[in-house]
Design an enzyme around this catalytic site. Structure first.
Site, short mmCIF file in Angstrom:
data_model
loop_
_atom_site.label_atom_id
_atom_site.label_comp_id
_atom_site.label_asym_id
_atom_site.label_seq_id
_atom_site.Cartn_x
_atom_site.Cartn_y
_atom_site.Cartn_z
N ASP A 84 -4.18 31.57 12.77
CA ASP A 84 -4.71 30.85 13.93
C ASP A 84 -4.63 31.77 15.14
O ASP A 84 -3.69 32.57 15.26
CB ASP A 84 -3.88 29.61 14.21
CG ASP A 84 -4.15 28.47 13.24
OD1 ASP A 84 -4.81 28.70 12.21
OD2 ASP A 84 -3.68 27.35 13.52
N HIS B 8 -1.28 34.59 6.75
CA HIS B 8 -1.67 34.38 5.36
C HIS B 8 -2.60 35.49 4.87
O HIS B 8 -3.09 36.30 5.64
CB HIS B 8 -2.33 33.01 5.22
CG HIS B 8 -1.40 31.87 5.49
ND1 HIS B 8 -0.98 30.99 4.52
CD2 HIS B 8 -0.78 31.47 6.64
CE1 HIS B 8 -0.16 30.10 5.05
NE2 HIS B 8 -0.02 30.37 6.35
N SER C 48 2.19 37.00 18.16
CA SER C 48 1.87 38.32 18.57
C SER C 48 0.46 38.64 18.13
O SER C 48 -0.44 37.90 18.44
CB SER C 48 2.89 39.29 18.01
OG SER C 48 2.62 40.58 18.42
#
Length: 297
Positions: free
Chosen positions: A100, A157, A263
């Site tokens: 995201d 992921h 980050s």
């Protein structure tokens, strides 16, 4: 790769950038990491509620949807999501977004140069800790840089099925990696602390890099656990078998790592191997699991 006009920074922008150079990055990051691990009961819950309100964190999609369910701030920050909160694109010829956040930049690697932001480039070799052999695999390839803001889900992921070949821990600075600093600090991602993960895939090599930042107290992977701290002053390489019982095989959409604050994630793909979705330009929001690219190799 679209080039944008470079704007001369204003006085206050220069002051903001200069402050990053004198800011005590490591002591503050260590303190933030310690504070985020403290179990202070109602105080911790108040901090989490305040943070969630300030940054508009969507706790309803988390497995634990109440601030009082978390013992520490870090537990809240790396909160897992409910099942199916991020459906994984099921097209066998598609890659999915790893995190995201927002696209910081994306596009073609021009020989060995990647666009960091307006007017700023950095090289594959510097990004990959002077590993020339690895850098050569991605010349004229493609890259995408994803910035994770404080409100975002902070687990990372896999964009595709892959087998781990190598991991490199690179010590470095801890500059903030927000879009403003990306536009004004040269070689930002090649200067900051980072963890480089090289994988084998059906279309060739693929690299996924976790980039540290101010107050990013630690980065972790599912196969090695917490990589930092401790922080070393030397580059450390880890090599992995690609077959047998000790091999690390990961599926598309499977978790591979996490940030405890911060980050940025950078993905590298070889030449003529993938075609990115056309809408994934700088500033576009990303959701883990949605379509990133088509495999063309």
């Amino acid at each position: 790769m679209s080039l944008k006009p470079y704007a001369t920074p204003t006085y206050w922008q220069r002051v903001k950038v200069a402050f990053q150079y004198i800011f005590p990055q490591l002591p503050v990051t260590r303190l933030a990491g310690w504070l985020a691990e403290q179990k202070w009961g109602a105080v911790t819950h108040f901090i989490i509620r305040t943070f969630a309100k300030q940054y508009k964190v969507n706790l309803s999609e988390a497995q634990k949807s109440n601030a009082s369910d978390y013992a520490t701030f870090n537990e809240f920050f790396i909160r897992p999501l409910k099942e199916n909160a991020r459906p994984i694109n099921q097209d066998a010829q598609a890659l999915c977004l790893p995190a995201d956040g927002k696209v910081s930049e994306s596009g073609k690697i021009e020989d060995d140069r990647l666009l960091q932001a307006k007017g700023h480039f950095f090289t594959l070799e510097t990004l990959l800790a002077n590993d020339q052999e690895m850098a050569n695999k991605f010349k004229d390839g493609h890259f995408i840089t994803t910035y994770l803001s404080p409100r975002d889900y902070h687990r990372v992921h896999m964009p595709c099925d892959a087998t781990l070949r190598k991991m490199i821990y690179v010590p470095g600075e801890l500059f903030s990696v927000n879009p403003f600093l990306a536009e004004h600090v040269p070689n930002l991602f090649a200067r900051n602390e980072r963890v480089i993960c090289e994988f084998e895939t059906e279309f060739g090599p693929m690299v996924q890099i976790l980039v540290g930042a101010t107050i990013t107290a630690s980065m972790s992977t599912v196969w090695a656990g917490i990589i930092n701290p401790p922080r070393t002053k030397e580059v450390v390489e880890y090599h992995y078998e690609t077959s047998g019982e000790t091999a690390v095989h990961l599926k598309k959409g499977q978790e591979m790592g996490a940030f405890r604050l911060g980050s940025t994630v950078i993905n590298l793909f070889p030449k003529d191997s993938v075609e990115f979705e056309a809408h994934l330009q700088a500033g576009v929001e990303t959701r883990m699991g949605e379509r990133l690219a088509k495999i063309v190799k």
